[in-house]
Design a protein around this motif. Structure first.
Motif, PDB file in Angstrom:
ATOM      1  N   SER A  35      28.680  54.783  30.104  1.00  0.00           N
ATOM      2  CA  SER A  35      29.966  55.138  30.680  1.00  0.00           C
ATOM      3  C   SER A  35      29.906  55.245  32.200  1.00  0.00           C
ATOM      4  N   SER A  36      28.729  55.389  32.782  1.00  0.00           N
ATOM      5  CA  SER A  36      28.620  55.477  34.235  1.00  0.00           C
ATOM      6  C   SER A  36      28.606  54.103  34.904  1.00  0.00           C
ATOM      7  N   ILE A  37      28.541  53.038  34.110  1.00  0.00           N
ATOM      8  CA  ILE A  37      28.533  51.688  34.655  1.00  0.00           C
ATOM      9  C   ILE A  37      29.949  51.294  35.018  1.00  0.00           C
ATOM     10  N   GLN A  38      30.130  50.805  36.217  1.00  0.00           N
ATOM     11  CA  GLN A  38      31.438  50.336  36.666  1.00  0.00           C
ATOM     12  C   GLN A  38      31.523  48.830  36.473  1.00  0.00           C
ATOM     13  N   ILE A  39      32.594  48.382  35.862  1.00  0.00           N
ATOM     14  CA  ILE A  39      32.813  46.955  35.661  1.00  0.00           C
ATOM     15  C   ILE A  39      34.038  46.561  36.474  1.00  0.00           C
ATOM     16  N   ASP A  40      33.857  45.561  37.322  1.00  0.00           N
ATOM     17  CA  ASP A  40      34.954  45.090  38.157  1.00  0.00           C
ATOM     18  C   ASP A  40      35.967  44.325  37.322  1.00  0.00           C
ATOM     19  N   PRO A  41      37.220  44.313  37.764  1.00  0.00           N
ATOM     20  CA  PRO A  41      38.219  43.512  37.056  1.00  0.00           C
ATOM     21  C   PRO A  41      37.857  42.028  37.132  1.00  0.00           C
ATOM     22  N   LEU A  42      38.194  41.308  36.100  1.00  0.00           N
ATOM     23  CA  LEU A  42      37.932  39.865  36.042  1.00  0.00           C
ATOM     24  C   LEU A  42      39.067  39.148  36.752  1.00  0.00           C
ATOM     25  N   LYS A  43      38.718  38.319  37.741  1.00  0.00           N
ATOM     26  CA  LYS A  43      39.731  37.604  38.523  1.00  0.00           C
ATOM     27  C   LYS A  43      39.826  36.170  38.024  1.00  0.00           C
ATOM     28  N   ILE A  44      41.032  35.787  37.632  1.00  0.00           N
ATOM     29  CA  ILE A  44      41.293  34.439  37.125  1.00  0.00           C
ATOM     30  C   ILE A  44      42.318  33.796  38.040  1.00  0.00           C
ATOM     31  N   ARG A  45      42.045  32.549  38.399  1.00  0.00           N
ATOM     32  CA  ARG A  45      42.946  31.814  39.294  1.00  0.00           C
ATOM     33  C   ARG A  45      43.368  30.523  38.625  1.00  0.00           C
ATOM     34  N   LEU A  46      44.665  30.236  38.661  1.00  0.00           N
ATOM     35  CA  LEU A  46      45.222  29.006  38.112  1.00  0.00           C
ATOM     36  C   LEU A  46      45.763  28.185  39.271  1.00  0.00           C
ATOM     37  N   THR A  47      45.214  26.982  39.441  1.00  0.00           N
ATOM     38  CA  THR A  47      45.623  26.131  40.567  1.00  0.00           C
ATOM     39  C   THR A  47      46.793  25.243  40.165  1.00  0.00           C
ATOM     40  N   ALA A  48      47.346  24.554  41.156  1.00  0.00           N
ATOM     41  CA  ALA A  48      48.475  23.653  40.909  1.00  0.00           C
ATOM     42  C   ALA A  48      48.065  22.485  40.023  1.00  0.00           C
ATOM     43  N   GLU A  49      46.802  22.082  40.083  1.00  0.00           N
ATOM     44  CA  GLU A  49      46.313  20.971  39.266  1.00  0.00           C
ATOM     45  C   GLU A  49      46.040  21.392  37.826  1.00  0.00           C
ATOM     46  N   GLY A  50      46.141  22.679  37.527  1.00  0.00           N
ATOM     47  CA  GLY A  50      45.900  23.158  36.173  1.00  0.00           C
ATOM     48  C   GLY A  50      44.473  23.627  35.941  1.00  0.00           C
ATOM     49  N   GLN A  51      43.672  23.696  36.996  1.00  0.00           N
ATOM     50  CA  GLN A  51      42.303  24.184  36.863  1.00  0.00           C
ATOM     51  C   GLN A  51      42.316  25.703  36.767  1.00  0.00           C
ATOM     52  N   ILE A  52      41.502  26.204  35.863  1.00  0.00           N
ATOM     53  CA  ILE A  52      41.377  27.653  35.711  1.00  0.00           C
ATOM     54  C   ILE A  52      40.002  28.054  36.217  1.00  0.00           C
ATOM     55  N   THR A  53      39.999  29.003  37.137  1.00  0.00           N
ATOM     56  CA  THR A  53      38.763  29.505  37.721  1.00  0.00           C
ATOM     57  C   THR A  53      38.603  30.958  37.302  1.00  0.00           C
ATOM     58  N   ILE A  54      37.481  31.252  36.660  1.00  0.00           N
ATOM     59  CA  ILE A  54      37.184  32.630  36.255  1.00  0.00           C
ATOM     60  C   ILE A  54      35.965  33.076  37.043  1.00  0.00           C
ATOM     61  N   ALA A  55      36.140  34.116  37.831  1.00  0.00           N
ATOM     62  CA  ALA A  55      35.064  34.666  38.664  1.00  0.00           C
ATOM     63  C   ALA A  55      34.408  33.572  39.499  1.00  0.00           C
TER      64      ALA A  55
END
Length: 145
Positions: free
Chosen positions: A58-78
């Motif tokens: 419980s003391s471990i901090q997990i950062d939010p997962l950042k997902i990006r969707l580009t105009a070309e339809g590419q999905i970038t995760i972290a």
């Protein structure tokens, strides 16, 4: 001469009181109070969790997962481009398992280009729902970035 008649009154036993109706009323009152009263739970019946020292995760901090969707339809995760939907789902599932193992709630931040196709965005939302991630934040949509 008149003859006096003497009537002798019958001896009456001690007068009694019929209490059967009083007993009925007292039982009705007893039943009423039993039905309308609330019982307080015992202390042993209350669910109580005491803090433990065993939860090191419980003391471990997990950062939010950042997902990006580009105009070309590419999905970038972290900052890693996903080749297909299967890779995207496995990456999301891995993040969900990591948050479950640390008793944290998964948090995903999705940023999308305004020119991205709606179907691609829906595919991303379906993949998030499939792995069980429901805490999603939509950040400001980026234009051509």
């Amino acid at each position: 001469m008149t003859k006096k008649k003497r009537f002798k009154a019958d001896q009456v036993e001690d007068p009694g009181l019929d209490i059967s109706s009083l007993i009925d009323v007292s039982f009705l009152l007893l039943i009423y109070f039993l039905v309308t009263s609330t019982l307080e739970p015992r202390e042993s019946d209350l669910s109580m969790e005491m803090p433990t020292d065993s939860g090191k995760a419980s003391s471990i901090q997990i950062d939010p997962l950042k997902i990006r969707l580009t105009a070309e339809g590419q999905i970038t995760i972290a900052d890693q481009v996903m080749a297909d939907d299967g890779q995207m789902e496995s990456e999301l599932d891995r993040y969900k398992q990591l948050t479950d193992a640390t008793n944290k709630k998964p948090l995903v931040i999705v940023s999308s280009d305004d020119d991205a196709k709606q179907q691609r965005f829906i595919d991303l939302m379906n993949a998030l729902a499939k792995v069980g991630i429901t805490t999603i934040t939509l950040s400001g949509f980026e234009k051509g970035n």
